[in-house]
Design a protein around this motif. Structure first.
Motif, PDB file in Angstrom:
ATOM      1  N   PRO A  94       0.736  -1.099  -0.168  1.00  0.00           N
ATOM      2  CA  PRO A  94       0.137   0.016   0.014  1.00  0.00           C
ATOM      3  C   PRO A  94       0.729   1.214  -0.074  1.00  0.00           C
ATOM      4  CG  PRO A  94      -0.672  -1.457   1.413  1.00  0.00           C
ATOM      5  CD  PRO A  94       0.600  -1.946   1.262  1.00  0.00           C
ATOM      6  N   GLY A  95       0.577   2.266  -0.893  1.00  0.00           N
ATOM      7  CA  GLY A  95       1.076   3.274  -1.029  1.00  0.00           C
ATOM      8  C   GLY A  95       2.388   3.393  -1.934  1.00  0.00           C
ATOM      9  N   VAL A  96       2.796   2.115  -2.483  1.00  0.00           N
ATOM     10  CA  VAL A  96       3.831   2.329  -3.216  1.00  0.00           C
ATOM     11  C   VAL A  96       3.245   2.335  -4.634  1.00  0.00           C
ATOM     12  CG1 VAL A  96       5.805   0.952  -4.560  1.00  0.00           C
ATOM     13  CG2 VAL A  96       5.449   0.956  -2.001  1.00  0.00           C
ATOM     14  N   GLU A  97       1.969   1.673  -4.888  1.00  0.00           N
ATOM     15  CA  GLU A  97       1.372   1.834  -6.081  1.00  0.00           C
ATOM     16  C   GLU A  97       0.901   3.178  -6.480  1.00  0.00           C
ATOM     17  OE1 GLU A  97       0.914  -0.521  -3.900  1.00  0.00           O
ATOM     18  OE2 GLU A  97       0.993  -2.358  -4.813  1.00  0.00           O
ATOM     19  N   GLY A  98       0.405   3.763  -5.376  1.00  0.00           N
ATOM     20  CA  GLY A  98       0.166   5.384  -5.566  1.00  0.00           C
ATOM     21  C   GLY A  98      -1.173   5.701  -6.449  1.00  0.00           C
ATOM     22  N   VAL A  99      -1.236   7.057  -6.315  1.00  0.00           N
ATOM     23  CA  VAL A  99      -2.430   7.659  -6.998  1.00  0.00           C
ATOM     24  C   VAL A  99      -1.865   8.082  -8.449  1.00  0.00           C
ATOM     25  CG1 VAL A  99      -4.138   9.419  -6.766  1.00  0.00           C
ATOM     26  CG2 VAL A  99      -3.260   8.233  -4.720  1.00  0.00           C
ATOM     27  N   PHE A 100      -2.654   7.620  -9.757  1.00  0.00           N
ATOM     28  CA  PHE A 100      -2.403   7.852 -10.668  1.00  0.00           C
ATOM     29  C   PHE A 100      -3.278   9.389 -11.217  1.00  0.00           C
ATOM     30  CE2 PHE A 100      -1.266   3.487 -10.323  1.00  0.00           C
ATOM     31  CZ  PHE A 100       0.063   3.370 -11.126  1.00  0.00           C
ATOM     32  N   CYS A 101      -2.456  10.067 -12.049  1.00  0.00           N
ATOM     33  CA  CYS A 101      -3.309  11.220 -12.426  1.00  0.00           C
ATOM     34  C   CYS A 101      -2.607  11.456 -14.012  1.00  0.00           C
ATOM     35  CB  CYS A 101      -3.475  12.288 -11.853  1.00  0.00           C
ATOM     36  SG  CYS A 101      -1.782  13.019 -11.379  1.00  0.00           S
ATOM     37  N   SER A 102      -3.268  12.514 -14.716  1.00  0.00           N
ATOM     38  CA  SER A 102      -2.446  13.141 -15.783  1.00  0.00           C
ATOM     39  C   SER A 102      -2.658  14.679 -15.688  1.00  0.00           C
ATOM     40  CB  SER A 102      -2.859  12.497 -17.062  1.00  0.00           C
ATOM     41  OG  SER A 102      -4.180  12.692 -17.227  1.00  0.00           O
ATOM     42  N   GLU A 103      -1.895  15.265 -16.119  1.00  0.00           N
ATOM     43  CA  GLU A 103      -1.812  16.885 -16.309  1.00  0.00           C
ATOM     44  C   GLU A 103      -2.787  17.111 -17.215  1.00  0.00           C
ATOM     45  OE1 GLU A 103       1.747  18.987 -15.891  1.00  0.00           O
ATOM     46  OE2 GLU A 103       2.832  17.284 -14.936  1.00  0.00           O
ATOM     47  N   ALA A 113      -5.426  14.209  -7.412  1.00  0.00           N
ATOM     48  CA  ALA A 113      -4.601  13.041  -6.756  1.00  0.00           C
ATOM     49  C   ALA A 113      -3.655  13.850  -5.780  1.00  0.00           C
ATOM     50  CB  ALA A 113      -3.717  12.706  -8.072  1.00  0.00           C
ATOM     51  N   ARG A 114      -3.411  15.245  -6.118  1.00  0.00           N
ATOM     52  CA  ARG A 114      -2.598  15.770  -5.289  1.00  0.00           C
ATOM     53  C   ARG A 114      -3.336  15.937  -3.832  1.00  0.00           C
ATOM     54  NH1 ARG A 114       0.000  20.545  -8.784  1.00  0.00           N
ATOM     55  NH2 ARG A 114       2.020  19.399  -9.627  1.00  0.00           N
ATOM     56  N   TYR A 115      -4.476  16.193  -3.808  1.00  0.00           N
ATOM     57  CA  TYR A 115      -5.078  16.198  -2.600  1.00  0.00           C
ATOM     58  C   TYR A 115      -5.309  14.923  -1.876  1.00  0.00           C
ATOM     59  CZ  TYR A 115      -9.095  16.728   0.628  1.00  0.00           C
ATOM     60  OH  TYR A 115     -10.094  16.652   1.758  1.00  0.00           O
ATOM     61  N   ILE A 116      -5.257  14.070  -2.562  1.00  0.00           N
ATOM     62  CA  ILE A 116      -5.388  12.743  -1.747  1.00  0.00           C
ATOM     63  C   ILE A 116      -4.070  12.199  -1.387  1.00  0.00           C
ATOM     64  CG2 ILE A 116      -5.692  10.187  -2.246  1.00  0.00           C
ATOM     65  CD1 ILE A 116      -7.776  10.801  -4.331  1.00  0.00           C
ATOM     66  N   THR A 117      -2.920  12.483  -2.034  1.00  0.00           N
ATOM     67  CA  THR A 117      -1.996  12.106  -1.594  1.00  0.00           C
ATOM     68  C   THR A 117      -1.174  12.913  -0.571  1.00  0.00           C
ATOM     69  OG1 THR A 117      -0.573  13.220  -3.314  1.00  0.00           O
ATOM     70  CG2 THR A 117      -1.020  10.927  -3.933  1.00  0.00           C
ATOM     71  N   LYS A 123       2.181   7.390  -2.928  1.00  0.00           N
ATOM     72  CA  LYS A 123       2.924   8.255  -3.793  1.00  0.00           C
ATOM     73  C   LYS A 123       1.904   8.801  -5.199  1.00  0.00           C
ATOM     74  CE  LYS A 123       7.075   7.310  -6.870  1.00  0.00           C
ATOM     75  NZ  LYS A 123       7.826   6.202  -7.132  1.00  0.00           N
ATOM     76  N   LEU A 124       2.465  10.109  -5.436  1.00  0.00           N
ATOM     77  CA  LEU A 124       1.672  10.749  -6.836  1.00  0.00           C
ATOM     78  C   LEU A 124       2.375  10.245  -7.884  1.00  0.00           C
ATOM     79  CD1 LEU A 124      -0.284  12.775  -7.866  1.00  0.00           C
ATOM     80  CD2 LEU A 124       1.520  14.448  -7.667  1.00  0.00           C
ATOM     81  N   LEU A 125       1.587   9.755  -8.976  1.00  0.00           N
ATOM     82  CA  LEU A 125       1.989   9.101 -10.078  1.00  0.00           C
ATOM     83  C   LEU A 125       1.254   9.818 -11.395  1.00  0.00           C
ATOM     84  CD1 LEU A 125       2.125   5.278  -9.034  1.00  0.00           C
ATOM     85  CD2 LEU A 125       4.049   6.604  -9.246  1.00  0.00           C
ATOM     86  N   CYS A 126       2.183  10.760 -11.590  1.00  0.00           N
ATOM     87  CA  CYS A 126       1.251  11.754 -12.599  1.00  0.00           C
ATOM     88  C   CYS A 126       2.007  11.806 -13.916  1.00  0.00           C
ATOM     89  CB  CYS A 126       1.473  13.309 -12.040  1.00  0.00           C
ATOM     90  SG  CYS A 126       0.486  14.219 -13.139  1.00  0.00           S
ATOM     91  N   TYR A 127       1.417  11.392 -15.112  1.00  0.00           N
ATOM     92  CA  TYR A 127       1.607  11.701 -16.416  1.00  0.00           C
ATOM     93  C   TYR A 127       1.737  12.870 -16.829  1.00  0.00           C
ATOM     94  CZ  TYR A 127       2.097   6.586 -15.694  1.00  0.00           C
ATOM     95  OH  TYR A 127       2.532   5.354 -15.193  1.00  0.00           O
ATOM     96  N   GLU A 128       2.180  13.072 -17.782  1.00  0.00           N
ATOM     97  CA  GLU A 128       2.012  14.579 -18.306  1.00  0.00           C
ATOM     98  C   GLU A 128       0.759  14.507 -19.261  1.00  0.00           C
ATOM     99  OE1 GLU A 128       4.062  17.299 -21.977  1.00  0.00           O
ATOM    100  OE2 GLU A 128       5.336  16.159 -21.044  1.00  0.00           O
ATOM    101  N   ARG A 129       0.591  13.477 -20.066  1.00  0.00           N
ATOM    102  CA  ARG A 129      -0.787  13.177 -20.657  1.00  0.00           C
ATOM    103  C   ARG A 129      -1.518  12.060 -20.964  1.00  0.00           C
ATOM    104  NH1 ARG A 129      -1.833  17.203 -24.298  1.00  0.00           N
ATOM    105  NH2 ARG A 129      -3.164  15.532 -25.678  1.00  0.00           N
ATOM    106  N   ALA A 130      -2.793  11.958 -20.657  1.00  0.00           N
ATOM    107  CA  ALA A 130      -3.485  10.744 -20.467  1.00  0.00           C
ATOM    108  C   ALA A 130      -3.084   9.736 -21.634  1.00  0.00           C
ATOM    109  CB  ALA A 130      -5.018  10.814 -20.415  1.00  0.00           C
ATOM    110  N   SER A 131      -3.079   8.596 -21.396  1.00  0.00           N
ATOM    111  CA  SER A 131      -2.788   7.572 -22.204  1.00  0.00           C
ATOM    112  C   SER A 131      -1.335   7.669 -22.922  1.00  0.00           C
ATOM    113  CB  SER A 131      -3.753   7.500 -23.508  1.00  0.00           C
ATOM    114  OG  SER A 131      -3.524   8.588 -24.349  1.00  0.00           O
ATOM    115  N   SER A 132      -0.289   8.421 -22.320  1.00  0.00           N
ATOM    116  CA  SER A 132       1.044   8.490 -22.792  1.00  0.00           C
ATOM    117  C   SER A 132       1.710   7.352 -22.444  1.00  0.00           C
ATOM    118  CB  SER A 132       1.554   9.862 -22.365  1.00  0.00           C
ATOM    119  OG  SER A 132       1.878   9.646 -20.937  1.00  0.00           O
ATOM    120  N   HIS A 133       1.338   6.582 -21.614  1.00  0.00           N
ATOM    121  CA  HIS A 133       2.234   5.457 -21.224  1.00  0.00           C
ATOM    122  C   HIS A 133       1.543   3.976 -21.270  1.00  0.00           C
ATOM    123  CE1 HIS A 133       4.460   8.330 -19.214  1.00  0.00           C
ATOM    124  NE2 HIS A 133       5.418   7.560 -18.804  1.00  0.00           N
ATOM    125  N   TYR A 134       0.301   4.064 -21.331  1.00  0.00           N
ATOM    126  CA  TYR A 134      -0.485   2.774 -21.668  1.00  0.00           C
ATOM    127  C   TYR A 134      -1.892   3.109 -22.142  1.00  0.00           C
ATOM    128  CZ  TYR A 134      -1.967   2.465 -16.921  1.00  0.00           C
ATOM    129  OH  TYR A 134      -2.286   2.847 -15.530  1.00  0.00           O
TER     130      TYR A 134
END
Length: 149
Positions: A94-103, A113-117, A123-134
């Motif tokens: 728990p906590g390692v997987e984090g909260v995912f979001c995109s800018e 996501a920032r509020y939750i974390t 951990k905050l896991l933020c991608y620049e764009r949605a669907s940029s990684h998968y």
């Protein structure tokens, strides 16, 4: 629309969705709230992340998959907002997987996501764009429909 149980081995959001639906019955709500507490009941019964050989959190863009069917039905019904809830699974960290979001394209995702974390050890896991990684998560399909890239 509230969806839980995309991963059958993530029990807490499924229990929370059932409890929430019970509470909603006694509330004065304007509009309709659709609750899907068990997206893949077979996977829940087997305590499995997988359903018919697919990780449903990677198959919402595959026609005929459970998550694609949920997504298509939400579109047909004109659902205004879709939330897909997950949790850590037994044996995970728990906590390692984090909260995912995109800018982009929905900046509010990052703010939530920032509020939750800020209030958890996640951990905050933020991608620049949605669907940029998968591609393939149910929430990602909903974001891309509302805000095409």
């Amino acid at each position: 629309m509230i969806v839980a149980g995309v991963h059958g081995n993530e029990i807490p959001p499924q229990v929370a969705a059932v409890r929430l639906s019970e509470q909603l019955l006694s509330m004065d709500i304007r509009g309709t709230v659709h609750v899907i507490p068990f997206a893949a009941p077979w996977a829940t019964m087997k305590n499995s992340r997988w359903f018919t050989g697919h990780d449903l959190n990677r198959s919402a863009s595959i026609r005929g998959s459970v998550t694609n069917s949920i997504f298509r039905r939400a579109c047909e019904m004109g659902v205004d907002a879709l939330a897909d809830f997950h949790s850590t699974a037994p044996g995970s960290k728990p906590g390692v997987e984090g909260v995912f979001c995109s800018e982009e394209p929905e900046h509010e995702s990052m703010e939530i996501a920032r509020y939750i974390t800020s209030r958890t050890s996640s951990k905050l896991l933020c991608y620049e764009r949605a669907s940029s990684h998968y591609r393939g998560p149910l929430r990602m399909n909903a974001i891309l429909l509302a805000f095409p890239l």
